[in-house]
Motif scaffolding. Structure first.
Motif, PDB file in Angstrom:
ATOM      1  N   LEU A   1      -0.119  14.925   6.841  1.00 15.02           N
ATOM      2  CA  LEU A   1      -1.216  14.293   6.549  1.00 15.02           C
ATOM      3  C   LEU A   1      -2.393  14.394   7.556  1.00 15.02           C
ATOM      4  CD1 LEU A   1       0.450  11.081   5.628  1.00 15.02           C
ATOM      5  CD2 LEU A   1      -0.633  12.700   4.052  1.00 15.02           C
TER       6      LEU A   1
ATOM      7  N   PRO B   1       0.249   5.865   0.196  1.00 12.60           N
ATOM      8  CA  PRO B   1      -0.636   6.944   0.078  1.00 12.60           C
ATOM      9  C   PRO B   1      -0.229   7.583  -1.330  1.00 12.60           C
ATOM     10  CG  PRO B   1       0.964   7.154   1.774  1.00 12.60           C
ATOM     11  CD  PRO B   1       1.445   6.081   0.906  1.00 12.60           C
TER      12      PRO B   1
ATOM     13  N   LEU C   1       5.492   1.891   5.117  1.00  9.81           N
ATOM     14  CA  LEU C   1       4.717   1.275   4.393  1.00  9.81           C
ATOM     15  C   LEU C   1       5.358   0.333   3.313  1.00  9.81           C
ATOM     16  CD1 LEU C   1       1.882   3.958   3.602  1.00  9.81           C
ATOM     17  CD2 LEU C   1       1.631   1.741   4.776  1.00  9.81           C
TER      18      LEU C   1
ATOM     19  N   ARG D   1      -7.000  10.481   9.767  1.00  9.85           N
ATOM     20  CA  ARG D   1      -7.788   9.611   8.976  1.00  9.85           C
ATOM     21  C   ARG D   1      -7.812   8.114   9.713  1.00  9.85           C
ATOM     22  NH1 ARG D   1      -9.261  13.316   6.565  1.00  9.85           N
ATOM     23  NH2 ARG D   1      -8.800  13.772   4.723  1.00  9.85           N
ATOM     24  N   PRO D   2      -9.030   7.294   9.531  1.00 10.28           N
ATOM     25  CA  PRO D   2      -9.215   6.365  10.177  1.00 10.28           C
ATOM     26  C   PRO D   2      -8.121   5.256   9.862  1.00 10.28           C
ATOM     27  CG  PRO D   2     -10.957   6.521   8.548  1.00 10.28           C
ATOM     28  CD  PRO D   2     -10.094   7.684   8.723  1.00 10.28           C
ATOM     29  N   LEU D   3      -7.786   4.113  10.548  1.00  8.19           N
ATOM     30  CA  LEU D   3      -6.991   3.182  10.027  1.00  8.19           C
ATOM     31  C   LEU D   3      -7.624   2.152   9.230  1.00  8.19           C
ATOM     32  CD1 LEU D   3      -4.652   2.336  13.185  1.00  8.19           C
ATOM     33  CD2 LEU D   3      -3.915   3.104  11.155  1.00  8.19           C
ATOM     34  N   TRP D   4      -8.833   2.021   9.418  1.00  2.00           N
ATOM     35  CA  TRP D   4      -9.692   0.889   8.442  1.00  2.00           C
ATOM     36  C   TRP D   4     -10.461   1.907   7.426  1.00  2.00           C
ATOM     37  CZ3 TRP D   4      -7.922  -3.674   8.374  1.00  2.00           C
ATOM     38  CH2 TRP D   4      -7.849  -4.467   9.372  1.00  2.00           C
TER      39      TRP D   4
ATOM     40  N   ASN E   1       5.192  12.963   7.792  1.00  2.00           N
ATOM     41  CA  ASN E   1       3.964  12.543   7.610  1.00  2.00           C
ATOM     42  C   ASN E   1       3.011  13.357   8.439  1.00  2.00           C
ATOM     43  OD1 ASN E   1       4.447  10.561   5.856  1.00  2.00           O
ATOM     44  ND2 ASN E   1       5.340   9.236   7.556  1.00  2.00           N
TER      45      ASN E   1
ATOM     46  N   LEU F   1       0.666  -1.097   0.028  1.00  4.84           N
ATOM     47  CA  LEU F   1      -0.077  -0.123   0.007  1.00  4.84           C
ATOM     48  C   LEU F   1       0.993   1.282  -0.164  1.00  4.84           C
ATOM     49  CD1 LEU F   1      -2.165  -1.188   2.944  1.00  4.84           C
ATOM     50  CD2 LEU F   1      -2.781  -1.327   0.471  1.00  4.84           C
TER      51      LEU F   1
ATOM     52  N   TRP G   1      -5.297   6.234  -1.784  1.00  4.02           N
ATOM     53  CA  TRP G   1      -4.262   5.280  -1.419  1.00  4.02           C
ATOM     54  C   TRP G   1      -4.149   4.193  -2.782  1.00  4.02           C
ATOM     55  CZ3 TRP G   1      -5.552   0.008  -1.518  1.00  4.02           C
ATOM     56  CH2 TRP G   1      -7.012  -0.336  -1.442  1.00  4.02           C
TER      57      TRP G   1
ATOM     58  N   PRO H   1      -6.431  -1.530   4.949  1.00  6.49           N
ATOM     59  CA  PRO H   1      -5.851  -0.787   5.813  1.00  6.49           C
ATOM     60  C   PRO H   1      -5.389   0.653   5.273  1.00  6.49           C
ATOM     61  CG  PRO H   1      -4.666  -3.006   5.676  1.00  6.49           C
ATOM     62  CD  PRO H   1      -5.820  -3.021   4.625  1.00  6.49           C
ATOM     63  N   TYR H   2      -5.711   1.711   5.842  1.00  5.12           N
ATOM     64  CA  TYR H   2      -5.821   2.820   5.462  1.00  5.12           C
ATOM     65  C   TYR H   2      -4.343   3.248   5.073  1.00  5.12           C
ATOM     66  CZ  TYR H   2      -7.879   7.243   3.073  1.00  5.12           C
ATOM     67  OH  TYR H   2      -8.281   8.053   2.338  1.00  5.12           O
ATOM     68  N   ALA H   3      -3.567   3.323   3.862  1.00 10.65           N
ATOM     69  CA  ALA H   3      -2.433   3.637   3.775  1.00 10.65           C
ATOM     70  C   ALA H   3      -1.952   4.980   4.592  1.00 10.65           C
ATOM     71  CB  ALA H   3      -1.892   3.657   2.254  1.00 10.65           C
ATOM     72  N   PRO H   4      -2.765   6.156   3.973  1.00  6.33           N
ATOM     73  CA  PRO H   4      -2.601   7.460   4.558  1.00  6.33           C
ATOM     74  C   PRO H   4      -2.356   7.602   6.264  1.00  6.33           C
ATOM     75  CG  PRO H   4      -4.037   7.805   2.896  1.00  6.33           C
ATOM     76  CD  PRO H   4      -3.912   6.266   3.042  1.00  6.33           C
ATOM     77  N   ALA H   5      -3.376   6.925   6.734  1.00  4.05           N
ATOM     78  CA  ALA H   5      -3.427   6.885   7.994  1.00  4.05           C
ATOM     79  C   ALA H   5      -2.182   6.128   8.771  1.00  4.05           C
ATOM     80  CB  ALA H   5      -4.646   6.435   8.687  1.00  4.05           C
ATOM     81  N   LEU H   6      -1.931   4.986   8.075  1.00  5.71           N
ATOM     82  CA  LEU H   6      -0.730   4.279   8.468  1.00  5.71           C
ATOM     83  C   LEU H   6       0.540   5.043   8.392  1.00  5.71           C
ATOM     84  CD1 LEU H   6      -1.324   0.734   7.172  1.00  5.71           C
ATOM     85  CD2 LEU H   6      -1.101   1.561   9.696  1.00  5.71           C
ATOM     86  N   ALA H   7       0.806   5.798   7.342  1.00  7.52           N
ATOM     87  CA  ALA H   7       1.668   6.873   6.984  1.00  7.52           C
ATOM     88  C   ALA H   7       1.984   7.852   7.952  1.00  7.52           C
ATOM     89  CB  ALA H   7       1.812   7.009   5.563  1.00  7.52           C
ATOM     90  N   ARG H   8       0.531   8.417   8.442  1.00  5.30           N
ATOM     91  CA  ARG H   8       0.780   9.255   9.408  1.00  5.30           C
ATOM     92  C   ARG H   8       1.247   9.008  10.697  1.00  5.30           C
ATOM     93  NH1 ARG H   8      -2.698  12.150  12.896  1.00  5.30           N
ATOM     94  NH2 ARG H   8      -2.793  14.225  12.535  1.00  5.30           N
ATOM     95  N   GLU H   9       0.850   7.620  10.899  1.00  3.41           N
ATOM     96  CA  GLU H   9       1.309   7.094  12.105  1.00  3.41           C
ATOM     97  C   GLU H   9       2.673   6.777  12.335  1.00  3.41           C
ATOM     98  OE1 GLU H   9      -0.668   7.195  14.814  1.00  3.41           O
ATOM     99  OE2 GLU H   9      -2.359   7.697  14.178  1.00  3.41           O
ATOM    100  N   GLY H  10       3.316   7.070  11.320  1.00  4.70           N
ATOM    101  CA  GLY H  10       4.832   6.633  11.378  1.00  4.70           C
ATOM    102  C   GLY H  10       5.019   5.013  11.103  1.00  4.70           C
TER     103      GLY H  10
END
Lengths: 472, 229
Positions: free
Chosen positions: A402, A373, B100, A405-408, A399, A371, A383, B88-97
């Motif tokens: 950004l 962004p 990816l 946003r939600p994780l799901w 980052n 994945l 994404w 799994p939402y990529a922008p959110a994961l990226a934001r959380e560090g």
């Protein structure tokens, strides 16, 4: 110049025999299927020999395996041999249907003398379970005549070679039939006697072509040979006497081909990440299996494991007549450094590629995704998923810019069926997509549902309420 | 005592009710001090199976694993998401560090493929964490997975429904997750190695949606239309 000629008396037979697991009598029959051309030792022991009618041969050996000779196939097999010979000698000439010629004089220093070079080639032939009659000569034709007569010796003594040639009967000298008869009528029996004739007389009484041939054998007339260039791909084929019905049976010939591929890749100092396996069926379109590894690879064992996995997943559609493996894509081999800049050892890199290749081979290329962004305001386009790829670059660190946003993210927005119990944030208006027709015009809120789920909900332009994500 | 028994005792594989023993199992800290304390100061067991039992997504279950994901992905370990129920939402994961490049999502179609994939991921040295959503699993399959997990040394977390909490399972750690009233995550330790289960704790998870936790308006107000569709 010194030429080495390799005459393969039964190349097709050797080629087929070495891809067979069982040993049984085997013959090659001519195109029309009437006459035996070549017979393997087992068949010869039972009385079958070249020139025999097929019916006679079958009555001698009822379980005889037969293969029909095919010119194209023979040419291809010969080229396969040229490819490995090219590793030892640069100047190679193909002499279809059954000969290979290599200029060996310039290699003596490299190998440390003629006997060493000779031995190297013999060893290579042995490894490949091929039978060839070698011959040495100072001209291409001389080498060919000596090799075909089976009189090859490891010597570059001009006098000795001349004597060998001189003692050769006229029939072995490959003149055309008419010339041969005329020479015999003149009372000549060996090639040496023809050499002794004065050149002008030979041209006048017989024909200029005969003189040209004699001179080419002797080396007094130039006989230029166009060198063969190896192709920039790898291709090997295994042909089966009996059609193979189980994919297990394909693994044995594949093992040999893959070993050859590994050797070829090692020699090229290259690696590959995709193989094409073509299985020929009798009545159906050939099956084409593309086997990919996730990273550059050269080990036969790794390829074989992937192929095995593939066969487990996809059973054969129909019995297989022949199998062809080709590799067109070559990648430069990376140096085996102990550790790269990020402290990642080569081992882990390799393990990663092995794992991904295994997973892809069984699950299909689409099953694995990475994945990332993407710069878009619309949540469903922010994404992308792509195929797996090893990246060693350090993660981007900027980052914080950004938005939250939600994780799901749901596959698609789901209608909101209940009234949320609490509202936390919003509205956040997202409007865009007028440029590509995927118009989005929504107000996003964060809300809690009665069972405690924290949802990312939106209201769209038509006043509908939807859940688009979960704060997991 | 024989050496074998000694090892079993030390590894806390044989559970002794009267003793509260520190395990020597390798583990990864969860990143939440409160939870680590409840888990005997260690965290997620490595080379063993963990289970998170929850009813619905969106209660902070991913944030529970986020500190681990962040750490592993930056150490160059790969994180596998096997059959996640949503994207799994990529922008959110990226934001959380989360790096990816180290995140791989796998979808399998058949049940046999699922187990096979999980086993292969678990046995590989490149894997740091496997998160899997198995759906239905036979007890025999979990046993098989537990063995596969023991072969590697990585964290494997299965997300299952809460009704499985009553069933027994060979997993080394079982956590029951429930949402709290103030967006915290209530954790009930159903099973763990080396000690009594039954500890409870609650982790504040309000930060997952930037809710600086004020007393949220309980009453439904604001943009709720009269007609609910």
């Amino acid at each position: 110049m010194l030429w080495l000629y390799l005459h393969f008396p039964h190349l097709l037979l050797d080629h087929i025999r070495r891809t067979r697991e069982e040993t049984g009598a085997l013959v090659i029959v001519e195109g029309s299927g009437q006459k035996v051309i070549q017979a393997c030792p087992e068949a010869r022991d039972q009385g079958v020999h070249g020139g025999m009618r097929l019916k006679t041969a079958i009555s001698l050996v009822p379980e005889l395996g037969t293969v029909r000779a095919d010119q194209q196939q023979e040419a291809r097999i010969l080229e396969d041999q040229a490819r490995w010979l090219y590793r030892y000698a640069a100047h190679i000439v193909l002499v279809p249907p059954d000969g290979l010629m290599a200029e060996i004089g310039s290699l003596q220093r490299l190998y440390g003398g003629l006997p060493a070079a000779w031995q190297t080639v013999e060893q290579a032939l042995d490894e490949r379970q091929l039978i060839a009659w070698p011959g040495l000569g100072h001209t291409p034709l001389a080498a060919r005549l000596i090799a075909r007569a089976g009189k090859g010796e490891c010597t570059d003594d001009k006098g000795h070679i001349q004597r060998t040639l001189g003692q050769m009967p006229l029939l072995a000298a490959e003149f055309d039939a008419r010339t041969c008869t005329r020479l015999q009528r003149l009372g000549l029996n060996t090639l040496g006697e023809v050499f002794a004739l004065p050149a002008a007389e030979l041209a006048r009484r017989l024909s200029p072509e005969t003189l040209a041939r004699v001179q080419k054998i002797q080396g007094t007339r130039p006989d230029p040979q166009a060198p063969w260039q190896p192709p920039h791909h790898f291709r090997q084929q295994a042909d089966f006497v009996q059609e193979i019905e189980q994919s297990q049976g394909l693994l044995f010939p594949l093992q040999r081909i893959l070993a050859e591929l590994e050797e070829d890749l090692c020699w090229r100092q290259q690696e590959t990440d995709s193989l094409l396996l073509v299985l020929q069926h009798r009545h159906e379109e050939p099956s084409r299996l593309r086997i990919r590894t996730s990273g550059p690879e050269h080990r036969a064992e790794a390829f074989l494991n992937l192929v095995r996995l593939r066969f487990e997943q996809h059973p054969l559609r129909a019995p297989v007549m022949s199998l062809q493996l080709s590799v067109k894509r070559f990648l430069g081999r990376e140096a085996d450094t102990g550790q790269d800049l990020l402290g990642e050892s080569q081992d882990l890199n390799e393990a990663w590629h092995t794992l991904m290749s295994r997973l892809q081979a069984r699950l299909g290329d689409q099953a694995l995704q990475q994945l990332s962004p993407q710069a878009d305001h619309r949540p469903e386009r922010a994404w992308t998923a792509s195929g797996v790829q090893r990246n060693n670059r350090p993660a981007a660190t900027m980052n914080d810019q950004l938005p939250r946003r939600p994780l799901w993210l749901l596959q698609g927005p789901q209608p909101l069926t209940e009234a949320p119990t609490a509202w936390f944030a919003g509205p956040e208006r997202i409007s865009g997509g007028w440029w590509d027709g995927q118009r989005v015009h929504r107000d996003y809120y964060i809300a809690q549902l009665h069972n405690g789920q924290l949802a990312w909900v939106f209201r769209d332009v038509r006043d509908g309420w939807f859940v688009h994500g979960w704060f997991g | 005592m024989s050496e074998l028994l000694n090892t079993l005792m030390q590894d806390a594989r044989v559970w002794q009710g009267h003793k509260h023993q520190q395990t020597t199992q390798p583990a990864e800290p969860t990143g939440y001090q409160v939870l680590d304390n409840q888990l005997g100061g260690i965290g997620w067991p490595r080379g063993a199976l963990s289970e998170c039992l929850l009813d619905a997504p969106g209660i902070g279950e991913l944030h529970l694993l986020l500190p681990l994901m962040q750490r592993l992905s930056h150490n160059g370990k790969t994180i596998f998401w096997l059959n996640p129920p949503h994207t799994p939402y990529a922008p959110a994961l990226a934001r959380e560090g989360v790096n990816l490049d180290q995140v791989v999502m796998i979808h399998t179609e058949e049940a046999g493929d699922f187990l096979w994939t999980l086993e292969n991921c678990l046995r590989s040295p490149v894997t740091g964490l496997v998160m899997a959503w198995p759906g239905k699993l036979a007890s025999r399959d979990i046993r098989r997975l537990q063995l596969a997990a023991e072969a590697g040394s990585n964290v494997c977390v299965l997300f299952r429904e809460r009704r499985y909490a009553e069933q027994n399972s060979p997993a080394a750690l079982r956590l029951e997750l429930e949402p709290g009233d103030n967006q915290e995550l209530k954790i009930n330790i159903v099973k763990r190695r080396g000690s009594w289960p039954g500890q409870r704790c609650a982790l504040a998870m309000a930060h997952r949606a930037d809710l600086a936790f004020r007393e949220a308006p309980r009453v439904v107000q604001g943009p709720w239309p009269t007609s609910t569709r």
